[in-house]
Design a protein around this motif. Structure first.
Motif, PDB file in Angstrom:
ATOM      1  N   TYR A  90       1.530   4.855  -0.481  1.00 44.31           N
ATOM      2  CA  TYR A  90       1.421   4.124   0.782  1.00 44.31           C
ATOM      3  C   TYR A  90       0.242   3.147   0.746  1.00 44.31           C
ATOM      4  O   TYR A  90       0.372   1.989   1.169  1.00 44.31           O
ATOM      5  CB  TYR A  90       1.246   5.109   1.943  1.00 44.31           C
ATOM      6  CG  TYR A  90       2.427   6.019   2.174  1.00 44.31           C
ATOM      7  CD1 TYR A  90       3.481   5.630   2.996  1.00 44.31           C
ATOM      8  CD2 TYR A  90       2.492   7.274   1.575  1.00 44.31           C
ATOM      9  CE1 TYR A  90       4.565   6.469   3.222  1.00 44.31           C
ATOM     10  CE2 TYR A  90       3.566   8.119   1.799  1.00 44.31           C
ATOM     11  CZ  TYR A  90       4.602   7.712   2.622  1.00 44.31           C
ATOM     12  OH  TYR A  90       5.675   8.547   2.831  1.00 44.31           O
ATOM     13  N   PHE A  91      -0.894   3.614   0.256  1.00 45.45           N
ATOM     14  CA  PHE A  91      -2.059   2.738   0.166  1.00 45.45           C
ATOM     15  C   PHE A  91      -1.814   1.614  -0.841  1.00 45.45           C
ATOM     16  O   PHE A  91      -2.243   0.474  -0.619  1.00 45.45           O
ATOM     17  CB  PHE A  91      -3.296   3.550  -0.226  1.00 45.45           C
ATOM     18  CG  PHE A  91      -3.933   4.270   0.911  1.00 45.45           C
ATOM     19  CD1 PHE A  91      -4.981   3.692   1.609  1.00 45.45           C
ATOM     20  CD2 PHE A  91      -3.496   5.525   1.306  1.00 45.45           C
ATOM     21  CE1 PHE A  91      -5.586   4.354   2.663  1.00 45.45           C
ATOM     22  CE2 PHE A  91      -4.081   6.198   2.359  1.00 45.45           C
ATOM     23  CZ  PHE A  91      -5.127   5.617   3.041  1.00 45.45           C
ATOM     24  N   LEU A  92      -1.137   1.908  -1.934  1.00 45.43           N
ATOM     25  CA  LEU A  92      -0.845   0.870  -2.919  1.00 45.43           C
ATOM     26  C   LEU A  92       0.089  -0.187  -2.341  1.00 45.43           C
ATOM     27  O   LEU A  92      -0.113  -1.393  -2.556  1.00 45.43           O
ATOM     28  CB  LEU A  92      -0.223   1.502  -4.168  1.00 45.43           C
ATOM     29  CG  LEU A  92       0.131   0.545  -5.305  1.00 45.43           C
ATOM     30  CD1 LEU A  92      -1.111  -0.175  -5.802  1.00 45.43           C
ATOM     31  CD2 LEU A  92       0.819   1.294  -6.444  1.00 45.43           C
ATOM     32  N   ASN A  93       1.103   0.240  -1.599  1.00 37.04           N
ATOM     33  CA  ASN A  93       2.016  -0.719  -0.968  1.00 37.04           C
ATOM     34  C   ASN A  93       1.287  -1.599   0.034  1.00 37.04           C
ATOM     35  O   ASN A  93       1.507  -2.816   0.095  1.00 37.04           O
ATOM     36  CB  ASN A  93       3.161   0.026  -0.277  1.00 37.04           C
ATOM     37  CG  ASN A  93       4.122   0.662  -1.257  1.00 37.04           C
ATOM     38  OD1 ASN A  93       4.271   0.208  -2.387  1.00 37.04           O
ATOM     39  ND2 ASN A  93       4.774   1.731  -0.837  1.00 37.04           N
ATOM     40  N   SER A  94       0.419  -1.004   0.839  1.00 38.55           N
ATOM     41  CA  SER A  94      -0.352  -1.804   1.798  1.00 38.55           C
ATOM     42  C   SER A  94      -1.269  -2.781   1.079  1.00 38.55           C
ATOM     43  O   SER A  94      -1.441  -3.930   1.515  1.00 38.55           O
ATOM     44  CB  SER A  94      -1.176  -0.887   2.706  1.00 38.55           C
ATOM     45  OG  SER A  94      -0.362  -0.242   3.645  1.00 38.55           O
ATOM     46  N   LEU A  95      -1.867  -2.337  -0.019  1.00 35.85           N
ATOM     47  CA  LEU A  95      -2.762  -3.215  -0.775  1.00 35.85           C
ATOM     48  C   LEU A  95      -2.006  -4.402  -1.346  1.00 35.85           C
ATOM     49  O   LEU A  95      -2.473  -5.554  -1.280  1.00 35.85           O
ATOM     50  CB  LEU A  95      -3.434  -2.423  -1.890  1.00 35.85           C
ATOM     51  CG  LEU A  95      -4.467  -3.170  -2.733  1.00 35.85           C
ATOM     52  CD1 LEU A  95      -5.627  -3.629  -1.868  1.00 35.85           C
ATOM     53  CD2 LEU A  95      -4.966  -2.296  -3.871  1.00 35.85           C
ATOM     54  N   ILE A  96      -0.819  -4.166  -1.898  1.00 37.54           N
ATOM     55  CA  ILE A  96      -0.023  -5.254  -2.477  1.00 37.54           C
ATOM     56  C   ILE A  96       0.445  -6.209  -1.377  1.00 37.54           C
ATOM     57  O   ILE A  96       0.298  -7.435  -1.496  1.00 37.54           O
ATOM     58  CB  ILE A  96       1.175  -4.687  -3.251  1.00 37.54           C
ATOM     59  CG1 ILE A  96       0.686  -3.901  -4.473  1.00 37.54           C
ATOM     60  CG2 ILE A  96       2.113  -5.804  -3.695  1.00 37.54           C
ATOM     61  CD1 ILE A  96       1.804  -3.191  -5.223  1.00 37.54           C
ATOM     62  N   ALA A  97       1.023  -5.656  -0.315  1.00 34.44           N
ATOM     63  CA  ALA A  97       1.544  -6.505   0.761  1.00 34.44           C
ATOM     64  C   ALA A  97       0.436  -7.314   1.416  1.00 34.44           C
ATOM     65  O   ALA A  97       0.603  -8.509   1.694  1.00 34.44           O
ATOM     66  CB  ALA A  97       2.260  -5.643   1.798  1.00 34.44           C
ATOM     67  N   TRP A 160       8.286  -6.772  -1.389  1.00 33.66           N
ATOM     68  CA  TRP A 160       8.262  -8.234  -1.372  1.00 33.66           C
ATOM     69  C   TRP A 160       8.860  -8.785  -0.087  1.00 33.66           C
ATOM     70  O   TRP A 160       8.516  -9.888   0.336  1.00 33.66           O
ATOM     71  CB  TRP A 160       8.981  -8.784  -2.593  1.00 33.66           C
ATOM     72  CG  TRP A 160       8.363  -8.283  -3.855  1.00 33.66           C
ATOM     73  CD1 TRP A 160       8.899  -7.407  -4.754  1.00 33.66           C
ATOM     74  CD2 TRP A 160       7.041  -8.581  -4.332  1.00 33.66           C
ATOM     75  NE1 TRP A 160       8.016  -7.147  -5.769  1.00 33.66           N
ATOM     76  CE2 TRP A 160       6.860  -7.856  -5.538  1.00 33.66           C
ATOM     77  CE3 TRP A 160       6.001  -9.383  -3.873  1.00 33.66           C
ATOM     78  CZ2 TRP A 160       5.686  -7.916  -6.267  1.00 33.66           C
ATOM     79  CZ3 TRP A 160       4.823  -9.441  -4.599  1.00 33.66           C
ATOM     80  CH2 TRP A 160       4.681  -8.723  -5.778  1.00 33.66           C
ATOM     81  N   THR A 161       9.725  -8.035   0.568  1.00 36.85           N
ATOM     82  CA  THR A 161      10.194  -8.432   1.893  1.00 36.85           C
ATOM     83  C   THR A 161       9.048  -8.431   2.891  1.00 36.85           C
ATOM     84  O   THR A 161       8.902  -9.346   3.700  1.00 36.85           O
ATOM     85  CB  THR A 161      11.310  -7.492   2.365  1.00 36.85           C
ATOM     86  OG1 THR A 161      12.378  -7.507   1.430  1.00 36.85           O
ATOM     87  CG2 THR A 161      11.826  -7.904   3.728  1.00 36.85           C
ATOM     88  N   LEU A 162       8.203  -7.406   2.805  1.00 32.62           N
ATOM     89  CA  LEU A 162       7.031  -7.370   3.678  1.00 32.62           C
ATOM     90  C   LEU A 162       6.057  -8.491   3.356  1.00 32.62           C
ATOM     91  O   LEU A 162       5.426  -9.054   4.258  1.00 32.62           O
ATOM     92  CB  LEU A 162       6.330  -6.012   3.539  1.00 32.62           C
ATOM     93  CG  LEU A 162       7.096  -4.782   4.034  1.00 32.62           C
ATOM     94  CD1 LEU A 162       6.244  -3.537   3.874  1.00 32.62           C
ATOM     95  CD2 LEU A 162       7.540  -4.946   5.472  1.00 32.62           C
TER      96      LEU A 162
END
Length: 295
Positions: A90-97, A160-162
């Protein structure tokens, strides 16, 4: 009996001196009272945050006690439980987005704000209104077409949608902010760069961007805050692969009950990246937010 008449100039000087020496009336709040009131309001607004941090160091039975317990034995069990859980993706996804969308916003907002401030055209005001009007539409009004289009493109549950949505969400605000920063650049600087033979790209890279760096930092930080805290798109367009930190926080509220201490620990960890980013960029943030305030 003679009457002494004052010289008009002397009489005017006496009147002015009397008006200057007349003590000024104090306002409703003096300096000390206004400072005290400011601190009281700041503490009131900070109280929920302080309570959340304090609750994160409690055991669940102590956190759920009524009346609330102010004296307790601190523990790090809740932080260990959050770190040992599946919070990493979850933290990795937030960091990327957040990181990629903020970078795209800055790269797109710099030339757009330059065009709207340094080289405006006839319909500049219409373009600016179009940009800001996109923020007037409620997000819930567009979630259905976005969901359908994402489903047809097989882009649901994709980080990538986010990234695309966060870029579109923050770009209007970034253009408006950076336009005010570019307008603060003196025209003489641009004329000197033009006389030295600098082209558009070199002027942007070597002259304008170094001068508005505090404004760019302030804009980037605001985009980071908005993207990191965004919940609605992440909740409705992601499932298991691309869920972000706000979705993870909601997952702490299960059918078994609300674990206040563990939820508080997760909220503290989720807030740390943005708080640290603001703390590291506080000087640039203050300068950037004040650049376009006073002409």
């Amino acid at each position: 009996m003679s009457t002494t008449t004052l010289d008009p100039e002397r009489q005017r000087t006496t009147t002015v001196r009397a008006s200057v020496e007349k003590p000024r009336r104090k306002g409703v709040f003096s300096g000390g009272a206004l400072t005290t009131l400011t601190w009281v309001l700041a503490l009131i607004f900070f109280a929920p945050v302080a309570w959340m941090v304090m609750t994160s160091f409690k055991q669940e039975n102590v956190a759920a006690s009524n009346p609330p317990a102010f004296f307790f034995e601190p523990t790090l069990d809740q932080y260990k439980a959050v770190i040992s859980s599946d919070a990493g993706p979850y933290f990795l996804n937030s960091l990327i987005a957040t990181g990629v969308s903020t970078l795209l916003v800055i790269l797109l907002a710099i030339p757009a704000s330059y065009a709207l401030s340094i080289r405006p055209v006839k319909r500049t005001n219409d373009v600016l209104f179009f940009f800001i009007s996109t923020k007037m539409l409620p997000v819930v009004a567009v979630i259905m077409p976005i969901y359908v289009i994402s489903g047809q493109l097989r882009a649901l549950d994709s980080i990538w949608t986010l990234v695309i949505l966060y870029t579109a969400m923050n770009l209007p605000i970034a253009v408006w902010m950076m336009r005010s920063f570019f307008q603060e650049v003196p025209g003489e600087v641009l004329e000197a760069a033009s006389m030295d033979g600098a082209g558009l790209i070199k002027t942007l890279r070597s002259v304008l961007i170094p001068m508005v760096t505090p404004g760019i930092a302030a804009t980037a930080l605001i985009c980071v805050i908005f993207s990191w805290n965004e919940f609605f798109f992440a909740l409705n367009l992601t499932a298991a692969k691309a869920a972000t930190v706000p979705v993870f926080l909601m997952s702490q509220m299960t059918s078994e009950g609300l674990f206040l201490a563990q939820l508080s620990a997760a909220s503290v960890l989720a807030s740390l990246p943005v708080v640290l980013a603001g703390w590291l960029a506080q000087k640039q943030l203050v300068r950037g937010l004040s650049m376009g305030a006073v002409k």
